[in-house]
Design an enzyme around this catalytic site. Structure first.
Site, mmCIF file in Angstrom:
data_model
loop_
_atom_site.group_PDB
_atom_site.id
_atom_site.type_symbol
_atom_site.label_atom_id
_atom_site.label_comp_id
_atom_site.label_asym_id
_atom_site.label_seq_id
_atom_site.Cartn_x
_atom_site.Cartn_y
_atom_site.Cartn_z
ATOM 1 N N SER A 1 0.798 -1.447 -0.008
ATOM 2 C CA SER A 1 0.098 0.226 -0.159
ATOM 3 C C SER A 1 0.778 1.080 -0.125
ATOM 4 C CB SER A 1 -0.874 -0.110 1.119
ATOM 5 O OG SER A 1 -2.126 1.087 1.157
ATOM 6 N N HIS B 1 -1.887 -1.044 -3.302
ATOM 7 C CA HIS B 1 -3.372 -0.392 -3.303
ATOM 8 C C HIS B 1 -3.452 1.367 -3.707
ATOM 9 C CE1 HIS B 1 -4.100 -2.109 0.907
ATOM 10 N NE2 HIS B 1 -4.747 -2.817 0.248
ATOM 11 N N ASP C 1 -5.176 -4.563 5.607
ATOM 12 C CA ASP C 1 -5.094 -5.417 4.770
ATOM 13 C C ASP C 1 -3.982 -6.261 4.216
ATOM 14 O OD1 ASP C 1 -6.719 -6.238 2.803
ATOM 15 O OD2 ASP C 1 -5.897 -4.751 1.156
#
Lengths: 112, 374
Positions: free
Chosen positions: B193, B220, B314
């Protein structure tokens, strides 16, 4: 980032969405009117024969108007401005005058 | 802390040549109960560099398409002279602009957020909320000096000595088509991310062109930037890079990036993939947990999972599922993570078998598949 900071951050992220205050929205409209007054005449003045410097400035004008129009809710104008930007980037200038005319019409009468 | 800063307040420099955008960004940050203090605005890259030197803001919010000096050059200069967390806020049109956004990340910017476009369904207030959230993360990132000129070496993938890249010994890892294949690793799956693009570049640049495994990346990223990420990596690393598609199997020796707006699931040991809509309320899309869980189910010990830098959680639960199903799992360590969030969450769940500095992840992957001596 410490665990405490993460918790703090998650708490902030969970906060409800905030409305922009009316004075901020009025300020955005005023800023857009000023930007339009500065940039639209330059776009209206260009032609396929304009020199490179003018065309580069026009691309930047179209780019900024496209992004700014979204901020004040003028999405149709933003789409046309984006098309103008793409035309200027690609050098496809045949439809330029027509698109700038459409943009000017969409934003005609825009005021604070 | 700067002379202008107050405890607990993030001082911000806004850089955009549009007066409308500057006003919007200021209004968005002013809505945060004093969390942010916009201490100055710059209209071009040169002003931005000078103001960072003079005012030492805690963070910079910067457009890329700037007059006088481009945003990209300004980021390079700031990151080489006075490293400061920079959040790029850029209009997405595609092509070169997307490339510039990835170059900005490589130059040291923390993250890229897309300006609202005419077809964007979100309201301006929702954009303001997303902006504050991204700024909150960016401002806490520890940044390091990036030597200038780094971007001039585009195409470095071809010249960067890859770990094992020059290794022409016979492969020790059979592939599924080989007679006698006994179930070795088929897939390396990597989640990332905030700070991910730079981290991915470090890891993927060190994988050799004759890699016998497929590589799947879930990063992400703002909608619209995934094709740019794939193109950017493709130009910098030895392996080919593509964006995943439903029904198209992952190919060995190829890096596949999960597409925007969906979860990418690995269906079976032939590495066929399916793109499915995200779960209701799923915050990050594409989701790393969903992909990791599907890999655990489909491949178990024939996959390796890696969780790199990023805010949030996540990937942690999915990585735990992978480990429970027999996959080898790695996590990036705190010292080299831009944001030590996801790997920390995974470590807390005991989902990580080995925690590693970023520059050791690729070599650990290669050791795990028998390519280099342990």
């Amino acid at each position: 980032m410490s665990a405490g900071q993460q918790v703090d951050s998650q708490r902030r992220d969970a906060q409800p969405r905030r409305e922009l205050p009316p004075e901020a929205l009025a300020g955005l409209r005023a800023a857009f009117a000023a930007e339009l007054a500065e940039r639209l005449p330059r776009l209206l003045s260009i032609s396929p024969g304009s020199d490179t410097g003018l065309l580069q400035q026009a691309r930047r004008d179209a780019h900024n108007l496209a992004s700014s129009a979204v901020v004040v809710g003028q999405k149709d104008a933003a789409r046309v401005a984006r098309q103008i930007e793409v035309c200027l980037e690609s050098g496809s200038l045949a439809d330029l005058e027509g698109q700038v005319t459409v943009l000017a019409r969409l934003l005609d009468g825009w005021d604070v | 802390m700067t002379e202008l800063s107050r405890p607990g307040v993030v001082t911000v420099l806004i850089v955009d040549d549009s007066g409308v955008q500057r006003r919007f960004l200021r209004a968005a940050l002013d809505c945060a109960d004093g969390e942010f203090d916009v201490i100055a605005e710059a209209r071009n890259g040169r002003e931005a560099v000078a103001l960072v030197e003079r005012l030492h803001p805690a963070a910079v919010l910067m457009d890329l398409d700037l007059p006088v000096m481009s945003g990209l050059e300004a980021i390079e200069r700031i990151m080489s002279s006075r490293p400061t967390p920079i959040l790029v806020y850029s209009a997405f049109v595609g092509g070169q602009r997307s490339q510039n956004a990835l170059d900005a990340l490589a130059a040291g910017a923390v993250d890229v957020l897309a300006k609202p476009g005419p077809d964007d369904a979100r309201t301006i207030e929702e954009h303001a909320t997303a902006l504050r959230r991204a700024m909150r993360v960016a401002a806490r990132v520890r940044v390091i000096t990036h030597p200038r000129g780094r971007l001039r070496s585009r195409g470095m993938g071809g010249s960067t000595p890859a770990l094992g890249g020059g290794d022409r010994r016979p492969l020790s890892t059979p592939c599924p088509e080989d007679p006698g294949f006994t179930g070795e690793v088929l897939l390396m799956v990597i989640g990332a991310s905030t700070g991910g693009p730079q981290a991915l570049l470090t890891v993927l640049a060190a994988l050799p062109t004759d890699l016998r495994q497929a590589v799947l990346v879930v990063q992400h990223m703002a909608d619209g930037f995934i094709p740019g990420l794939a193109a950017w990596l493709d130009g910098l690393i030895p392996l080919p890079v593509v964006v995943g598609k439903s029904g198209k199997p992952l190919a060995r020796g190829t890096v596949t990036i999960a597409p925007s707006g969906v979860n990418l699931l690995v269906q079976d040991d032939r590495l066929r993939v399916l793109c499915v809509p995200p779960d209701p309320g799923q915050f990050h899309v594409p989701g790393i947990d969903a992909t990791f869980a599907s890999v655990a189910q489909s491949l178990g010990p024939r996959a390796i999972g890696v969780l790199l830098t990023g805010m949030g959680r996540d990937g942690a639960a999915g990585l735990l599922t992978m480990r429970e199903r027999g996959s080898l799992t790695f996590g990036q360590d705190e010292a080299t993570s831009t944001v030590y969030g996801m790997p920390a969450a995974a470590l807390a769940l005991s989902a990580i078998e080995r925690q590693l500095p970023l520059d050791q992840v690729a070599s650990a992957l290669l050791v795990a598949v028998g390519r280099v001596p342990a």
